[in-house]
Scaffold this motif. Sequence first.
Motif: not given
Lengths: 163, 141
Positions: B103-104, B106-107, B110, B122
Amino acid sequence: MPENSVSADLQTGSDKMVEWTDFERDTIKDIFSRIEYDVVGPAALARCLVVYPWTQRYFGGFGNLYNAAAIKGNPMVSKHGTTIMHGLDRAVKNLDDIENTYTELSVLHSEKLHVDPDNFKLLADCVTIVVAAQLGKEFTGEVQAAFQKFLAVVVSSLGRQYH
Amino acid sequence: MLSNKEKMLIVEIWESLTPVAEEIGADALLRMFACFPGSKTYFSHLDISRGSPHLLSHGKKIVLALAEGSKDISQLIVTLTPLQIMHAYQLRIDPTNFKLLSHCMLVALSCLMRDDFTAVAHAAMDKYLSAFAAVLAEKYR
Protein backbone atom coordinates in the motif's frame (compact mmCIF):
# COMPACT_ATOMS: atom_id res chain seq x y z
CA MET A 1 -10.11 -2.71 32.32
CA PRO A 2 -12.86 -5.36 32.25
CA GLU A 3 -11.88 -8.58 30.46
CA ASN A 4 -15.07 -8.66 28.47
CA SER A 5 -14.54 -5.85 25.99
CA VAL A 6 -18.07 -6.20 24.59
CA SER A 7 -19.67 -5.34 27.92
CA ALA A 8 -17.29 -2.41 28.33
CA ASP A 9 -18.60 -1.12 25.01
CA LEU A 10 -22.21 -1.39 26.12
CA GLN A 11 -21.48 0.29 29.42
CA THR A 12 -19.91 3.37 27.91
CA GLY A 13 -22.55 3.48 25.16
CA SER A 14 -20.04 4.19 22.45
CA ASP A 15 -16.43 3.55 21.55
CA LYS A 16 -13.78 5.50 23.40
CA MET A 17 -13.42 8.97 21.89
CA VAL A 18 -10.87 9.30 19.16
CA GLU A 19 -8.10 11.63 20.19
CA TRP A 20 -6.54 13.89 17.63
CA THR A 21 -3.22 15.65 17.99
CA ASP A 22 -3.01 19.27 16.82
CA PHE A 23 -0.91 18.09 13.90
CA GLU A 24 -3.58 15.59 12.88
CA ARG A 25 -6.43 18.10 13.14
CA ASP A 26 -4.53 20.74 11.22
CA THR A 27 -3.37 18.27 8.59
CA ILE A 28 -6.83 16.85 7.95
CA LYS A 29 -8.47 20.27 7.74
CA ASP A 30 -5.66 21.53 5.53
CA ILE A 31 -5.97 18.66 3.08
CA PHE A 32 -9.72 19.09 2.75
CA SER A 33 -9.39 22.82 2.28
CA ARG A 34 -6.97 22.29 -0.58
CA ILE A 35 -8.48 19.47 -2.59
CA GLU A 36 -11.30 19.95 -5.06
CA TYR A 37 -14.15 17.69 -4.06
CA ASP A 38 -15.43 17.38 -7.60
CA VAL A 39 -12.00 16.27 -8.80
CA VAL A 40 -10.87 13.97 -6.01
CA GLY A 41 -14.26 12.35 -5.43
CA PRO A 42 -14.90 11.25 -9.01
CA ALA A 43 -11.26 10.18 -9.44
CA ALA A 44 -11.29 8.11 -6.25
CA LEU A 45 -14.58 6.35 -6.96
CA ALA A 46 -13.59 5.66 -10.57
CA ARG A 47 -10.26 4.30 -9.37
CA CYS A 48 -11.99 2.01 -6.89
CA LEU A 49 -14.25 0.62 -9.62
CA VAL A 50 -11.20 -0.01 -11.85
CA VAL A 51 -8.75 -1.36 -9.27
CA TYR A 52 -11.34 -3.45 -7.42
CA PRO A 53 -13.84 -4.35 -10.15
CA TRP A 54 -16.05 -6.40 -7.84
CA THR A 55 -17.14 -3.12 -6.22
CA GLN A 56 -19.08 -2.49 -9.41
CA ARG A 57 -21.69 -4.83 -8.01
CA TYR A 58 -23.17 -1.90 -6.09
CA PHE A 59 -23.49 0.32 -9.12
CA GLY A 60 -25.67 -1.74 -11.45
CA GLY A 61 -27.83 1.28 -12.21
CA PHE A 62 -24.90 3.45 -13.26
CA GLY A 63 -24.80 2.42 -16.90
CA ASN A 64 -21.55 1.87 -18.77
CA LEU A 65 -18.75 0.65 -16.49
CA TYR A 66 -17.23 -1.52 -19.18
CA ASN A 67 -13.64 -0.30 -19.01
CA ALA A 68 -11.47 2.30 -17.29
CA ALA A 69 -12.25 5.00 -19.86
CA ALA A 70 -15.99 4.39 -19.59
CA ILE A 71 -15.84 4.47 -15.79
CA LYS A 72 -13.79 7.67 -15.78
CA GLY A 73 -16.23 9.38 -18.15
CA ASN A 74 -19.39 8.10 -16.50
CA PRO A 75 -21.40 11.09 -15.19
CA MET A 76 -23.16 9.06 -12.50
CA VAL A 77 -19.79 7.91 -11.14
CA SER A 78 -18.58 11.51 -11.07
CA LYS A 79 -21.69 12.76 -9.34
CA HIS A 80 -21.53 10.04 -6.74
CA GLY A 81 -17.83 10.59 -6.18
CA THR A 82 -18.53 14.24 -5.38
CA THR A 83 -21.34 13.22 -3.04
CA ILE A 84 -18.94 10.95 -1.18
CA MET A 85 -16.46 13.80 -0.67
CA HIS A 86 -19.19 15.99 0.79
CA GLY A 87 -20.00 13.09 3.07
CA LEU A 88 -16.38 13.03 4.25
CA ASP A 89 -16.58 16.76 4.77
CA ARG A 90 -19.18 16.20 7.46
CA ALA A 91 -16.66 14.14 9.39
CA VAL A 92 -13.98 16.81 8.95
CA LYS A 93 -16.38 19.34 10.48
CA ASN A 94 -17.18 16.96 13.36
CA LEU A 95 -13.83 15.35 14.11
CA ASP A 96 -14.76 14.80 17.73
CA ASP A 97 -17.99 13.01 16.97
CA ILE A 98 -17.57 11.18 13.69
CA GLU A 99 -19.36 8.14 15.00
CA ASN A 100 -22.66 9.91 15.66
CA THR A 101 -22.28 11.98 12.50
CA TYR A 102 -22.46 8.77 10.47
CA THR A 103 -25.15 6.85 12.32
CA GLU A 104 -27.76 7.35 9.62
CA LEU A 105 -25.34 6.78 6.77
CA SER A 106 -24.20 3.57 8.41
CA VAL A 107 -27.77 2.34 8.69
CA LEU A 108 -28.38 3.32 5.06
CA HIS A 109 -25.34 1.42 3.79
CA SER A 110 -26.24 -1.62 5.83
CA GLU A 111 -29.99 -1.92 5.56
CA LYS A 112 -30.85 -0.27 2.29
CA LEU A 113 -27.71 -0.51 0.15
CA HIS A 114 -26.39 -3.79 1.60
CA VAL A 115 -22.77 -2.79 1.09
CA ASP A 116 -20.14 -5.11 2.58
CA PRO A 117 -18.24 -2.80 4.96
CA ASP A 118 -14.91 -4.20 3.70
CA ASN A 119 -15.53 -2.06 0.64
CA PHE A 120 -15.24 1.13 2.66
CA LYS A 121 -11.57 0.39 3.21
CA LEU A 122 -11.00 -0.19 -0.51
CA LEU A 123 -12.51 3.19 -1.35
CA ALA A 124 -10.56 4.85 1.47
CA ASP A 125 -7.29 3.49 0.03
CA CYS A 126 -8.22 4.92 -3.38
CA VAL A 127 -9.00 8.32 -1.82
CA THR A 128 -5.55 8.23 -0.18
CA ILE A 129 -3.82 7.47 -3.47
CA VAL A 130 -5.70 10.18 -5.37
CA VAL A 131 -4.93 12.76 -2.66
CA ALA A 132 -1.29 11.63 -2.77
CA ALA A 133 -1.19 12.37 -6.50
CA GLN A 134 -2.76 15.79 -5.88
CA LEU A 135 -0.33 16.81 -3.14
CA GLY A 136 2.83 15.11 -4.40
CA LYS A 137 5.83 15.62 -2.14
CA GLU A 138 3.73 17.43 0.44
CA PHE A 139 1.92 14.18 1.16
CA THR A 140 4.66 13.05 3.51
CA GLY A 141 4.56 9.88 5.61
CA GLU A 142 3.36 11.89 8.61
CA VAL A 143 0.61 13.57 6.59
CA GLN A 144 -0.37 10.19 5.17
CA ALA A 145 -0.57 8.71 8.68
CA ALA A 146 -2.90 11.50 9.85
CA PHE A 147 -5.08 11.21 6.76
CA GLN A 148 -5.28 7.43 7.05
CA LYS A 149 -6.20 7.68 10.72
CA PHE A 150 -9.07 9.97 9.75
CA LEU A 151 -10.25 7.59 7.04
CA ALA A 152 -9.97 4.63 9.42
CA VAL A 153 -12.31 6.37 11.87
CA VAL A 154 -14.72 7.14 9.02
CA VAL A 155 -14.63 3.54 7.83
CA SER A 156 -15.17 2.21 11.33
CA SER A 157 -18.10 4.58 11.96
CA LEU A 158 -19.76 3.61 8.69
CA GLY A 159 -19.57 -0.02 9.71
CA ARG A 160 -20.85 0.59 13.23
CA GLN A 161 -24.58 0.12 12.67
CA TYR A 162 -24.29 -3.20 10.85
CA HIS A 163 -25.75 -6.16 12.68
CA MET B 1 -4.60 -12.15 -13.33
CA LEU B 2 -2.41 -9.81 -15.40
CA SER B 3 -2.94 -9.05 -19.06
CA ASN B 4 0.06 -8.69 -21.38
CA LYS B 5 -0.61 -4.96 -21.54
CA GLU B 6 -0.50 -4.75 -17.76
CA LYS B 7 2.72 -6.75 -17.58
CA MET B 8 4.37 -4.34 -20.03
CA LEU B 9 3.12 -1.37 -18.02
CA ILE B 10 4.59 -2.83 -14.84
CA VAL B 11 7.99 -3.47 -16.46
CA GLU B 12 7.97 0.07 -17.86
CA ILE B 13 7.25 1.62 -14.49
CA TRP B 14 9.93 -0.34 -12.62
CA GLU B 15 12.48 0.38 -15.36
CA SER B 16 11.84 4.08 -15.02
CA LEU B 17 12.17 3.82 -11.24
CA THR B 18 15.38 1.78 -11.11
CA PRO B 19 17.58 4.90 -11.23
CA VAL B 20 15.77 6.24 -8.14
CA ALA B 21 15.44 2.89 -6.42
CA GLU B 22 16.93 4.18 -3.17
CA GLU B 23 14.66 7.18 -2.93
CA ILE B 24 11.41 5.44 -3.73
CA GLY B 25 12.22 2.40 -1.60
CA ALA B 26 13.15 4.55 1.38
CA ASP B 27 10.03 6.68 0.85
CA ALA B 28 7.76 3.63 0.87
CA LEU B 29 9.44 2.27 4.02
CA LEU B 30 9.22 5.60 5.84
CA ARG B 31 5.54 5.86 5.00
CA MET B 32 4.97 2.37 6.36
CA PHE B 33 6.82 3.17 9.58
CA ALA B 34 4.80 6.38 10.03
CA CYS B 35 1.42 4.83 9.26
CA PHE B 36 1.86 1.37 10.72
CA PRO B 37 4.23 1.65 13.67
CA GLY B 38 4.10 -2.10 14.34
CA SER B 39 6.16 -2.61 11.21
CA LYS B 40 9.10 -0.89 12.87
CA THR B 41 9.54 -3.85 15.18
CA TYR B 42 11.33 -5.74 12.42
CA PHE B 43 13.95 -3.05 12.14
CA SER B 44 15.06 -2.59 15.72
CA HIS B 45 18.60 -3.54 14.70
CA LEU B 46 18.84 -0.84 12.02
CA ASP B 47 18.80 2.93 11.86
CA ILE B 48 15.61 3.65 9.94
CA SER B 49 15.53 7.41 10.34
CA ARG B 50 15.05 9.53 7.23
CA GLY B 51 18.21 9.64 5.15
CA SER B 52 20.03 6.91 7.04
CA PRO B 53 22.29 4.63 4.96
CA HIS B 54 20.46 1.56 6.33
CA LEU B 55 17.11 2.90 5.18
CA LEU B 56 18.39 3.85 1.73
CA SER B 57 20.16 0.56 1.16
CA HIS B 58 17.17 -1.43 2.37
CA GLY B 59 14.77 0.58 0.23
CA LYS B 60 17.02 0.03 -2.76
CA LYS B 61 17.12 -3.74 -2.21
CA ILE B 62 13.35 -3.96 -2.12
CA VAL B 63 12.80 -1.87 -5.25
CA LEU B 64 15.46 -3.74 -7.21
CA ALA B 65 13.87 -7.06 -6.24
CA LEU B 66 10.47 -5.76 -7.39
CA ALA B 67 12.02 -4.55 -10.65
CA GLU B 68 13.79 -7.85 -11.23
CA GLY B 69 10.65 -9.86 -10.55
CA SER B 70 8.65 -7.77 -12.98
CA LYS B 71 10.84 -8.78 -15.91
CA ASP B 72 9.25 -12.23 -16.00
CA ILE B 73 6.22 -12.42 -13.75
CA SER B 74 5.44 -15.99 -14.75
CA GLN B 75 8.77 -17.00 -13.21
CA LEU B 76 8.28 -15.24 -9.88
CA ILE B 77 8.44 -18.52 -7.97
CA VAL B 78 11.87 -19.25 -9.44
CA THR B 79 13.24 -15.70 -9.23
CA LEU B 80 12.12 -15.27 -5.65
CA THR B 81 13.24 -18.64 -4.22
CA PRO B 82 16.20 -17.19 -2.27
CA LEU B 83 14.00 -14.40 -0.89
CA GLN B 84 11.26 -16.89 -0.06
CA ILE B 85 13.72 -18.91 2.02
CA MET B 86 15.09 -15.82 3.72
CA HIS B 87 11.66 -14.52 4.68
CA ALA B 88 10.30 -17.89 5.79
CA TYR B 89 13.17 -19.17 7.88
CA GLN B 90 15.24 -16.17 8.82
CA LEU B 91 13.26 -12.92 8.74
CA ARG B 92 9.84 -14.41 9.51
CA ILE B 93 8.05 -11.14 8.87
CA ASP B 94 4.33 -11.56 9.39
CA PRO B 95 2.89 -11.48 5.84
CA THR B 96 0.27 -8.88 6.83
CA ASN B 97 3.16 -6.46 6.62
CA PHE B 98 3.63 -7.19 2.92
CA LYS B 99 0.18 -5.68 2.35
CA LEU B 100 1.12 -2.63 4.38
CA LEU B 101 4.34 -2.05 2.45
CA SER B 102 2.55 -2.68 -0.85
CA HIS B 103 0.00 0.00 0.00
CA CYS B 104 2.76 2.44 0.96
CA MET B 105 4.61 1.61 -2.25
CA LEU B 106 1.48 2.52 -4.23
CA VAL B 107 1.21 5.82 -2.32
CA ALA B 108 4.90 6.53 -2.99
CA LEU B 109 4.36 5.84 -6.68
CA SER B 110 1.32 8.10 -6.71
CA CYS B 111 3.22 10.96 -5.06
CA LEU B 112 6.04 10.61 -7.56
CA MET B 113 4.16 9.88 -10.78
CA ARG B 114 1.02 11.91 -9.95
CA ASP B 115 -1.37 11.94 -12.91
CA ASP B 116 0.81 9.39 -14.69
CA PHE B 117 -0.14 6.87 -12.01
CA THR B 118 -3.42 6.20 -13.73
CA ALA B 119 -6.17 3.92 -12.43
CA VAL B 120 -5.04 1.28 -14.92
CA ALA B 121 -1.41 1.53 -13.78
CA HIS B 122 -2.57 1.40 -10.15
CA ALA B 123 -4.66 -1.72 -10.80
CA ALA B 124 -1.78 -3.45 -12.59
CA MET B 125 0.75 -2.54 -9.92
CA ASP B 126 -1.57 -3.58 -7.07
CA LYS B 127 -2.03 -6.97 -8.71
CA TYR B 128 1.70 -7.38 -9.22
CA LEU B 129 2.54 -6.44 -5.62
CA SER B 130 -0.12 -8.88 -4.35
CA ALA B 131 1.34 -11.67 -6.48
CA PHE B 132 4.86 -10.83 -5.33
CA ALA B 133 3.79 -10.86 -1.67
CA ALA B 134 1.96 -14.15 -2.09
CA VAL B 135 5.03 -15.82 -3.60
CA LEU B 136 7.24 -14.37 -0.89
CA ALA B 137 5.08 -15.92 1.82
CA GLU B 138 4.75 -19.29 0.13
CA LYS B 139 7.37 -21.18 2.13
CA TYR B 140 6.14 -19.89 5.49
CA ARG B 141 4.21 -23.08 6.19
